[in-house]
Design a protein around this motif. Structure first.
Motif, PDB file in Angstrom:
ATOM      1  N   LYS A 232      15.116 -42.909 -16.032  1.00 39.99           N
ATOM      2  CA  LYS A 232      14.995 -43.800 -15.047  1.00 39.99           C
ATOM      3  C   LYS A 232      16.015 -44.789 -15.201  1.00 39.99           C
ATOM      4  N   TYR A 233      16.544 -45.470 -14.004  1.00 41.73           N
ATOM      5  CA  TYR A 233      17.646 -46.398 -14.120  1.00 41.73           C
ATOM      6  C   TYR A 233      17.001 -47.432 -13.026  1.00 41.73           C
ATOM      7  N   ILE A 234      17.321 -48.839 -13.479  1.00 37.28           N
ATOM      8  CA  ILE A 234      17.159 -49.714 -12.411  1.00 37.28           C
ATOM      9  C   ILE A 234      18.533 -50.330 -12.228  1.00 37.28           C
ATOM     10  N   ILE A 235      18.702 -50.914 -10.944  1.00 38.80           N
ATOM     11  CA  ILE A 235      19.925 -51.278 -10.589  1.00 38.80           C
ATOM     12  C   ILE A 235      19.765 -52.807  -9.985  1.00 38.80           C
ATOM     13  N   ILE A 236      20.412 -53.849 -10.770  1.00 41.87           N
ATOM     14  CA  ILE A 236      19.993 -55.002 -10.425  1.00 41.87           C
ATOM     15  C   ILE A 236      21.029 -56.070 -10.217  1.00 41.87           C
ATOM     16  N   GLY A 237      21.227 -57.203  -9.556  1.00 41.01           N
ATOM     17  CA  GLY A 237      22.154 -58.073  -9.442  1.00 41.01           C
ATOM     18  C   GLY A 237      21.755 -58.984  -8.169  1.00 41.01           C
ATOM     19  N   ASP A 238      22.642 -59.888  -7.984  1.00 38.64           N
ATOM     20  CA  ASP A 238      22.334 -60.753  -6.679  1.00 38.64           C
ATOM     21  C   ASP A 238      22.469 -60.078  -5.307  1.00 38.64           C
ATOM     22  N   MET A 239      21.890 -60.485  -4.329  1.00 36.65           N
ATOM     23  CA  MET A 239      22.045 -59.877  -3.138  1.00 36.65           C
ATOM     24  C   MET A 239      23.323 -59.646  -2.529  1.00 36.65           C
ATOM     25  N   GLY A 240      23.649 -58.626  -2.011  1.00 32.82           N
ATOM     26  CA  GLY A 240      24.903 -58.460  -1.480  1.00 32.82           C
ATOM     27  C   GLY A 240      26.080 -58.103  -2.362  1.00 32.82           C
TER      28      GLY A 240
ATOM     29  N   ALA B  29      15.238 -46.662 -18.649  1.00 26.85           N
ATOM     30  CA  ALA B  29      16.164 -46.191 -19.656  1.00 26.85           C
ATOM     31  C   ALA B  29      17.550 -46.847 -19.575  1.00 26.85           C
ATOM     32  N   GLY B  30      17.904 -47.083 -18.319  1.00 27.13           N
ATOM     33  CA  GLY B  30      19.238 -47.464 -18.105  1.00 27.13           C
ATOM     34  C   GLY B  30      19.037 -48.550 -17.039  1.00 27.13           C
ATOM     35  N   ALA B  31      19.981 -49.657 -17.340  1.00 29.06           N
ATOM     36  CA  ALA B  31      19.932 -50.726 -16.502  1.00 29.06           C
ATOM     37  C   ALA B  31      21.326 -50.966 -15.925  1.00 29.06           C
ATOM     38  N   LEU B  32      21.721 -50.955 -14.652  1.00 27.31           N
ATOM     39  CA  LEU B  32      23.055 -51.338 -14.041  1.00 27.31           C
ATOM     40  C   LEU B  32      23.027 -52.514 -13.680  1.00 27.31           C
ATOM     41  N   MET B  33      23.904 -53.434 -14.139  1.00 30.42           N
ATOM     42  CA  MET B  33      23.852 -54.749 -13.480  1.00 30.42           C
ATOM     43  C   MET B  33      25.117 -54.933 -12.973  1.00 30.42           C
ATOM     44  N   VAL B  34      24.824 -55.475 -11.801  1.00 24.73           N
ATOM     45  CA  VAL B  34      26.154 -55.437 -10.515  1.00 24.73           C
ATOM     46  C   VAL B  34      26.360 -56.885 -10.227  1.00 24.73           C
ATOM     47  N   TYR B  35      27.680 -57.275 -10.207  1.00 21.81           N
ATOM     48  CA  TYR B  35      28.084 -58.432  -9.582  1.00 21.81           C
ATOM     49  C   TYR B  35      29.324 -58.110  -8.770  1.00 21.81           C
TER      50      TYR B  35
END
Ligand SMILES: Nc1nc2c(ncn2[C@@H]2O[C@H](COP(=O)(O)OP(=O)(O)O)[C@@H](O)[C@H]2O)c(=O)[nH]1
Ligand SMILES: [Mg+2]
Lengths: 684, 213
Positions: free
Chosen positions: B13-21, B85-91
């Motif tokens: 399971k991954y989550i993908i997080i970060g500010d909007m846009g 299990a994994g978190a993708l942190m996006v900017y």
């Protein structure tokens, strides 16, 4: 089964009130519920029994099962209901535990085991395992029976383990224990050689199967896994429900979701989503609850159509759906799933994802502030101070409209179906009419054929003086003669006598006959009878079915005395009997005159019939005869219709029959007469 | 028996997080469908963010949970993190603010996931190099300081997207091999599905999540 045990458990409740605690009075016939609650209860039970043939013998906490079903009535009634329920919940919470214990004690009493320990005396109803067995066969038809037994054994220990530890552990520990149980079963499947041939997908199905059956049962037990004792789930339920009421003014624009209240499709989808949310409470194991949530979320996602929905759209729309649904026992349900659902499923999978979104929606609602709605603080406070009933009326109205629309749709669909059926029936009726018409034609043709053959033989033998005088011999062939427009058979037969008669005289004779029927004057009739008796034409007809049907009694009455009654003439004596009863009702009571075994008076349709009799039938043919034709089953019936010749019988024959009514076979034959008991009951 | 497209031994399971846009949904879409849809929002319906990849000969099903990006939901989206299990942190490399918020995202992730959760930092929109607001070196340093893996990627061109997801999976798989990740803990975000030795007895389920109703 469940409810029958309830009376002993009702300790301190007012027996008069509905057990549900609503303000109506209960009724023992309805197991102590008021009619409304009983109906709901029965429906729930039926539904539950259908879903899986489980029946729990443990007392359900019926009061807490305030499932509102999918009916989306007006918001106001919801909240009223909710409030009522919540008011009780506190006290119920306490009594639930008590009840559970009382019940356990009951079992000990039943089994006459006097022991303080609980575990051995607690029995899981066999219905649980019966249901499991059946379900297993359906789901895993190809699995060896060993796995079936294994699964049942596991569910058994699972349930007992949870019940045992529920009393000691707090919820989190219990939740962990349940998760360990799932893992234990998983491990068991990995190590046991019975499962060597079972692939991983099937193993997941198996563990679902185990969870389903164990949790479905445990869910029904009060305060074990659902709103367990020691938690404030129910209090939170109430708080949540009140909060949602307070927030009823929140609409789509506050949440910035793309929803159009004026769009019927949009309303319909939201309505469906809400229905699923409301239905979640009725589902008993996490898998079923998750399925509800998933369906709800799918409807919500379609709300954003035509554009495909993204995660950004899902959450706000879901929040709106939760706000408008105010699902019953929301927090309890969420906690139940979070704690006791197989965690693997909750972490992954679509159901888990949507459930997580629901949790987010709930926590958003709980923490909603002016900020999170990006509105002015003052305005927000103002809205919050407002009585709950004011806000949200627009959506409530829109949604109840939706409910009404759906109902209307259902109704119209039903109407359409009925219309279709009516058309079908009409078609069939037409077919039938056609058949009848052709049948009639066929019969008429047959009769005419017969007539075409017979008249030549009849004519010379006719010795009716009157007719002979008028030149019977010159009668034309009868085939062309149009009979009276009645049904097929009787008119044809009726024709026969007239066939014999000269065409020119026919009308006269027919006219005479009619007169004769209406006014039963005696002498000409007798004359004619004796005349016609000699006619052999009617004798020829005797084998025809017409003769087998009830005859007219008059002919015999007039000719024979009761002593001379031929045994094989049915119904004849009935006439007399009817008349007798009116005068001598006391004499003919059943007690004094028990029915003689009907040995002689069996009606033999093939017995020779007197020609006079047959002729009489033809002569006096009328609508009554048609009626009789229809009821071939009971030839005696004929005498009970109003007898136009009653006066005749009264005059000469009536008395004679009275005298011998007890001894004669007539009495026995009369038993089917419906008139008899009446008369004997009320002396006239 | 493991050749079918639906056969896999693990689910991550991954989550993908970060500010909007910043392009979370675009990245997800690019990874699962190999498509970039400029201004069209992205479906999470049907197969909802899953793709099967192969790591060290093992088929792994990645299940990526996209989160609602609106700031107002930031506080409540914590339950997404559970068992990832994994978190993708996006900017967004063209917007400095999104980079500045990373520390708070990181705090959340650390608090709400388990220690074994692999966190991967993605600087998205690398195709817009001209409008760059955050240098690669700066972000790389941030990643190193916090023990994160890092790439710059573009959901538009697909550059490095695949790599980000695959590298994360590899790292997770490694933790499993090392025994750092307890497969039995539900919070691990990894589901092990041991390959079946024999032929399957049951017909493949028509729907994975069949329920009682
Ligand atoms: N040029 C460019 N634009 C992108 C890229 N990724 C996303 N976008 C754009 O950024 C906007 C926001 O993307 P979205 O995925 O919705 O962001 P989210 O809120 O994080 O899910 C959209 O208009 C996308 O077209 C990229 O790699 N390059
Ligand atoms: Mg997005």
């Amino acid at each position: 089964m469940i409810t029958s045990k309830m009376p002993s458990l009702r300790i301190d409740q007012n027996d008069l009130k509905c057990k549900n605690g609503c303000d109506y009075f209960g009724n023992p016939q309805w197991q102590g519920y008021c009619s409304k609650c009983h109906r709901e209860q029965m429906q729930r039970q039926r539904k539950a029994e259908k879903a899986s043939s489980f029946t729990s013998t443990l007392p359900r906490s019926d009061q807490r099962k305030s499932e509102r079903g999918l009916k989306l009535s007006s918001h106001a009634s919801f909240s009223k209901f909710e409030e009522k329920r919540l008011r009780q919940s506190e006290t119920l919470k306490k009594t639930n535990l008590l009840k559970f214990n009382v019940f356990k004690k009951n079992i000990t009493d039943d089994h006459e085991i006097s022991t303080e320990r609980r575990q051995p005396e607690f029995k899981i109803p066999t219905a649980v395992f019966e249901g499991m067995k059946a379900d297993f066969r359906v789901r895993f038809p190809s699995f060896p029976p060993q796995i079936d037994r294994d699964a049942r054994g596991f569910v058994h220990t699972f349930i007992l383990d949870v019940i045992k530890w529920a009393a000691i552990m707090n919820v989190d520990e219990l939740s962990e224990r349940v998760q360990k149980q799932y893992q234990r079963f998983m491990k068991h499947m990995e190590t046991s050689q019975h499962y060597a041939s079972v692939d991983s997908d099937a193993r997941e199905l198996l563990i679902d199967f185990v969870e389903k059956h164990a949790m479905t049962y445990l869910h029904e037990l009060p305060s074990i896994v659902f709103s367990p004792s020691g938690t404030d789930d129910e209090r939170q339920d109430r708080a949540m429900s009140e909060r949602i009421q307070q927030l009823s003014w929140v609409g789509e624009k506050h949440l910035e979701c793309k929803l159009d209240r004026n769009n019927a499709e949009c309303r319909r989808l939201l309505y469906k989503a809400i229905s699923e949310l409301l239905g979640m409470d009725a589902a008993r194991w996490s898998g079923a609850k998750l399925a509800r949530v998933r369906r709800c979320a799918r409807h919500v996602l379609r709300l954003a159509a035509p554009a495909p929905a993204s995660a950004d759209d899902l959450l706000p729309a879901l929040i709106l759906a939760v706000l408008k649904a105010n699902p019953p026992r929301l927090i309890s349900n969420i906690n139940y799933v979070t704690r006791f659902c197989n965690a693997q499923r909750l972490m992954t999978g679509e159901g888990g994802y949507y459930f997580t979104n629901l949790c987010c929606a709930v926590s958003f609602i709980q923490n909603m502030t002016a900020e999170s709605l990006s509105m002015d603080k003052k305005e927000f406070d103002c809205y919050m101070a407002m009585p709950a009933s004011i806000g949200g009326s627009a959506w409530a109205a829109a949604l109840s409209l939706c409910g009404a629309t759906r109902e209307a749709e259902e109704q119209s669909a039903l109407a359409a179906k009925l219309l279709e059926q009516t058309k079908e029936i009409q078609r069939e009726a037409e077919n039938m009419a056609n058949n009848a018409a052709t049948f009639e034609e066929q019969i008429a043709k047959k009769v005419q054929d017969v007539l075409a053959k017979t008249p030549l033989e009849i004519k010379p033998r006719r010795e009716l003086p009157r007719l002979r005088r008028e030149g019977v011999g010159s009668a034309p062939p009868p085939t062309t003669e149009p009979g009276p427009a009645r049904t097929s058979e009787p008119p044809a037969l009726l024709n026969e006598p007239s066939v014999v008669i000269d065409e020119t005289e026919k009308l006269n004779i027919l006219g005479f006959e009619v007169v004769e029927e209406r006014s039963p004057s005696k002498s000409p009739q007798l004359d004619r009878l004796s005349d016609l008796k000699q006619s052999s034409s009617t004798e020829l007809l005797t084998p025809s079915p017409m003769v087998l049907t009830p005859f007219d009694c008059r002919s015999l009455d007039e000719v024979l005395t009761p002593d001379e009654f031929p045994d094989n003439i049915p119904g004849l004596s009935d006439v007399n009997y009817d008349i007798d009863l009116s005068d001598f009702s006391a004499d003919t009571s059943l007690a004094e005159d028990p029915p003689a075994p009907d040995r002689r008076r069996t009606f033999d349709p093939f017995a020779p019939q007197t020609s006079k009799d047959s002729y009489k039938l033809l002569e006096s043919f009328d609508e009554f005869s048609i009626v009789d034709n229809a009821r071939e089953s009971d030839p005696y019936e004929v005498v009970h219709r109003p007898d136009p010749f009653g006066s005749v019988l009264d005059n000469d024959e009536g008395r004679a029959s009275i005298l011998d009514d007890s001894g004669s076979p007539t009495a026995a034959c009369l038993l089917p007469s419906p008139i008899q008991p009446q008369n004997s009951a009320k002396p006239t | 028996m493991t050749s079918g497209p639906y056969n896999y031994s693990y689910i991550f399971k991954y989550i993908i997080i970060g500010d909007m846009g910043v392009g979370k949904s675009c990245l997800l879409h690019q990874f699962t469908d190999k498509k970039f849809m400029a201004d069209c929002p992205h479906t999470i319906g049907v197969e909802f963010g899953t793709r099967i990849i192969e790591v060290a000969g093992q088929k792994i099903k990645l299940q990526i949970w996209d989160t609602a990006g609106q700031e107002r939901f930031r506080a409540v989206t914590r339950s997404y993190y559970r068992g990832a299990a994994g978190a993708l942190m996006v900017y967004d490399i063209t917007r400095r603010s999104t980079y500045n918020h990373l520390s708070s995202w990181l705090t959340d992730t650390r608090n709400l996931t388990n220690p074994s959760t692999v966190i991967f930092l993605i600087g998205n929109k690398s195709d817009l190099d001209a409008q760059r607001d955050v240098t690669y070196e700066e972000a790389k340093q941030f990643a190193d300081e916090n023990g994160l893996m890092f790439v710059e990627a573009s959901a538009k061109t697909g550059q490095n997207v695949e790599e980000a997801f695959l590298e994360t999976a590899k790292k997770i798989y490694q933790s499993i091999q090392d025994g750092r990740l307890d497969l039995n803990a539900a919070e691990s975000g990894v589901q092990h599905k041991p390959a079946s030795p024999g032929r399957p007895l049951a017909a493949p389920p028509s729907s994975r999540d069949n329920c009682a109703c």
